[in-house]
Write a protein that holds these residues in place. Structure first.
Motif, PDB file in Angstrom:
ATOM      1  N   LEU A 194     103.521  48.625  55.520  1.00  0.00           N
ATOM      2  CA  LEU A 194     104.285  48.785  54.278  1.00  0.00           C
ATOM      3  C   LEU A 194     104.183  47.581  53.355  1.00  0.00           C
ATOM      4  O   LEU A 194     104.220  47.723  52.135  1.00  0.00           O
ATOM      5  CB  LEU A 194     105.763  49.074  54.592  1.00  0.00           C
ATOM      6  CG  LEU A 194     106.052  50.417  55.270  1.00  0.00           C
ATOM      7  CD1 LEU A 194     107.546  50.597  55.463  1.00  0.00           C
ATOM      8  CD2 LEU A 194     105.458  51.575  54.474  1.00  0.00           C
ATOM      9  N   SER A 195     104.030  46.401  53.931  1.00  0.00           N
ATOM     10  CA  SER A 195     103.990  45.191  53.100  1.00  0.00           C
ATOM     11  C   SER A 195     102.733  45.130  52.221  1.00  0.00           C
ATOM     12  O   SER A 195     102.674  44.361  51.265  1.00  0.00           O
ATOM     13  CB  SER A 195     104.083  43.948  53.974  1.00  0.00           C
ATOM     14  OG  SER A 195     103.007  43.944  54.896  1.00  0.00           O
ATOM     15  N   GLN A 196     101.738  45.966  52.534  1.00  0.00           N
ATOM     16  CA  GLN A 196     100.539  46.048  51.670  1.00  0.00           C
ATOM     17  C   GLN A 196     100.853  46.664  50.307  1.00  0.00           C
ATOM     18  O   GLN A 196     100.084  46.500  49.361  1.00  0.00           O
ATOM     19  CB  GLN A 196      99.473  46.966  52.284  1.00  0.00           C
ATOM     20  CG  GLN A 196      98.885  46.528  53.582  1.00  0.00           C
ATOM     21  CD  GLN A 196      98.007  47.648  54.170  1.00  0.00           C
ATOM     22  OE1 GLN A 196      97.613  48.578  53.482  1.00  0.00           O
ATOM     23  NE2 GLN A 196      97.719  47.538  55.450  1.00  0.00           N
ATOM     24  N   PHE A 197     101.917  47.420  50.274  1.00  0.00           N
ATOM     25  CA  PHE A 197     102.207  48.193  49.063  1.00  0.00           C
ATOM     26  C   PHE A 197     103.234  47.447  48.213  1.00  0.00           C
ATOM     27  O   PHE A 197     104.439  47.600  48.389  1.00  0.00           O
ATOM     28  CB  PHE A 197     102.685  49.595  49.441  1.00  0.00           C
ATOM     29  CG  PHE A 197     101.705  50.338  50.312  1.00  0.00           C
ATOM     30  CD1 PHE A 197     100.452  50.693  49.830  1.00  0.00           C
ATOM     31  CD2 PHE A 197     102.024  50.658  51.630  1.00  0.00           C
ATOM     32  CE1 PHE A 197      99.543  51.369  50.632  1.00  0.00           C
ATOM     33  CE2 PHE A 197     101.111  51.325  52.440  1.00  0.00           C
ATOM     34  CZ  PHE A 197      99.869  51.682  51.946  1.00  0.00           C
ATOM     35  N   SER A 198     102.720  46.676  47.258  1.00  0.00           N
ATOM     36  CA  SER A 198     103.584  45.767  46.506  1.00  0.00           C
ATOM     37  C   SER A 198     104.552  46.490  45.578  1.00  0.00           C
ATOM     38  O   SER A 198     105.628  45.989  45.290  1.00  0.00           O
ATOM     39  CB  SER A 198     102.712  44.836  45.672  1.00  0.00           C
ATOM     40  OG  SER A 198     101.854  45.624  44.840  1.00  0.00           O
ATOM     41  N   ASN A 199     104.190  47.680  45.112  1.00  0.00           N
ATOM     42  CA  ASN A 199     104.999  48.339  44.091  1.00  0.00           C
ATOM     43  C   ASN A 199     105.749  49.580  44.559  1.00  0.00           C
ATOM     44  O   ASN A 199     106.221  50.367  43.755  1.00  0.00           O
ATOM     45  CB  ASN A 199     104.149  48.657  42.857  1.00  0.00           C
ATOM     46  CG  ASN A 199     103.804  47.413  42.083  1.00  0.00           C
ATOM     47  OD1 ASN A 199     103.305  46.447  42.659  1.00  0.00           O
ATOM     48  ND2 ASN A 199     104.071  47.419  40.787  1.00  0.00           N
ATOM     49  N   VAL A 200     105.792  49.753  45.885  1.00  0.00           N
ATOM     50  CA  VAL A 200     106.704  50.772  46.402  1.00  0.00           C
ATOM     51  C   VAL A 200     107.678  50.105  47.365  1.00  0.00           C
ATOM     52  O   VAL A 200     107.332  49.144  48.040  1.00  0.00           O
ATOM     53  CB  VAL A 200     105.989  51.933  47.153  1.00  0.00           C
ATOM     54  CG1 VAL A 200     105.087  52.711  46.238  1.00  0.00           C
ATOM     55  CG2 VAL A 200     105.238  51.442  48.360  1.00  0.00           C
ATOM     56  N   GLN A 201     108.893  50.616  47.361  1.00  0.00           N
ATOM     57  CA  GLN A 201     109.842  50.157  48.354  1.00  0.00           C
ATOM     58  C   GLN A 201     110.273  51.361  49.189  1.00  0.00           C
ATOM     59  O   GLN A 201     110.877  52.298  48.680  1.00  0.00           O
ATOM     60  CB  GLN A 201     111.057  49.529  47.684  1.00  0.00           C
ATOM     61  CG  GLN A 201     112.040  49.015  48.721  1.00  0.00           C
ATOM     62  CD  GLN A 201     112.787  47.778  48.276  1.00  0.00           C
ATOM     63  OE1 GLN A 201     113.273  47.717  47.148  1.00  0.00           O
ATOM     64  NE2 GLN A 201     112.868  46.790  49.139  1.00  0.00           N
ATOM     65  N   VAL A 202     109.929  51.308  50.465  1.00  0.00           N
ATOM     66  CA  VAL A 202     110.307  52.405  51.356  1.00  0.00           C
ATOM     67  C   VAL A 202     111.697  52.117  51.903  1.00  0.00           C
ATOM     68  O   VAL A 202     111.924  51.116  52.566  1.00  0.00           O
ATOM     69  CB  VAL A 202     109.283  52.573  52.492  1.00  0.00           C
ATOM     70  CG1 VAL A 202     109.729  53.665  53.448  1.00  0.00           C
ATOM     71  CG2 VAL A 202     107.906  52.915  51.917  1.00  0.00           C
ATOM     72  N   LYS A 203     112.632  53.000  51.589  1.00  0.00           N
ATOM     73  CA  LYS A 203     114.040  52.720  51.876  1.00  0.00           C
ATOM     74  C   LYS A 203     114.596  53.485  53.062  1.00  0.00           C
ATOM     75  O   LYS A 203     115.755  53.309  53.424  1.00  0.00           O
ATOM     76  CB  LYS A 203     114.878  53.047  50.640  1.00  0.00           C
ATOM     77  CG  LYS A 203     114.499  52.172  49.438  1.00  0.00           C
ATOM     78  CD  LYS A 203     115.515  52.295  48.347  1.00  0.00           C
ATOM     79  CE  LYS A 203     115.926  50.906  47.879  1.00  0.00           C
ATOM     80  NZ  LYS A 203     116.984  50.926  46.880  1.00  0.00           N
TER      81      LYS A 203
END
Ligand SMILES: *Cc1c(COP(=O)(O)O)cnc(C)c1O
Length: 220
Positions: A139-148
């Motif tokens: 998940l940390s690869q995806f800078s512009n999404v926040q998985v909540k």
């Protein structure tokens, strides 16, 4: 219409007391019904179809928080990326990657939930527990999404025990992920419960319910 307005007041009060958020599922319902509920203080609305959502978004107030809750094709992410508040139906890493790409392009951050496959019946939509465990470290690869958190849909059945067991499993998966070193304080949303089963979902730990027909009347 006044009956439906009453049910909004009752349900939103009940949820407020329990600290559970409400996504009013407005699919197939006209913009003026959404606007009426917005004027009563509801800001979160859920839609299943890209084209329908884009049309309503253009027509309705800008501060509505739109949640996408239906199956999302990768080639359609670009149409909702400029405005979508949360995508609850992320069912693959590829889709997450595309959401991130589009979010970057529009210089936004998009909140997401991972859709967990839990119901027995439907053709497999959503991730299973193993797939989620594999995805968390990435998940940390995806800078512009926040998985909540996660979203789940229970089996459509009269068997209350079955639905209860499914909600328990979703809660277990949610808690399990929450202990992972790969999610930070952002992991806070367990979206489960619809018109027919939202009370039971809340008993089992839901933090967000998605209610359509109980608020807007039955769909065709
Ligand atoms: C349609 C839909 C809902 C709302 O269903 P109701 O039974 O009308 O409350 C909730 N979640 C998802 C994913 C849906 O597609």
């Amino acid at each position: 219409m006044s009956d439906l307005t009453d049910s909004f007041t009752t349900i939103s009060q009940e949820l407020k007391e329990k600290n559970v958020s409400l996504v009013a599922v407005s699919k197939t319902k006209p913009a003026d019904m959404i606007e009426a509920m917005y004027k009563k203080g509801q800001f979160d609305f859920g839609e299943n179809y890209v084209q329908e959502l884009v049309g309503k978004q253009q027509e309705l107030p800008e501060d509505i928080r739109w949640h996408f809750i239906g199956h999302l094709q990768r080639n359609k992410v670009k149409y909702i990326a400029p405005f979508i508040h949360m995508i609850q139906s992320v069912d693959s890493e590829k889709l997450l990657r595309e959401v991130n790409k589009q979010a970057l392009k529009f210089e936004r951050r998009i909140d997401c939930l991972l859709q967990v496959h839990i119901a027995e019946e439907d053709t497999k939509t959503g991730l299973d527990e193993n797939e989620i465990t594999t995805l968390l470290p990435k998940l940390s690869q995806f800078s512009n999404v926040q998985v909540k958190g996660i979203m789940g849909i229970s089996t459509l059945t009269d068997d209350q025990q079955k639905v209860k067991d499914e909600f328990k499993r979703l809660k277990t998966i949610f808690d399990h992920c929450n202990q992972s070193e790969f999610v930070q304080n952002s992991w806070n949303t367990l979206s489960m419960g619809m018109s027919a089963d939202y009370k039971m979902a809340i008993e089992k730990g839901s933090t967000m319910v998605r209610i359509g027909s109980l608020l807007f009347g039955a769909r065709q």
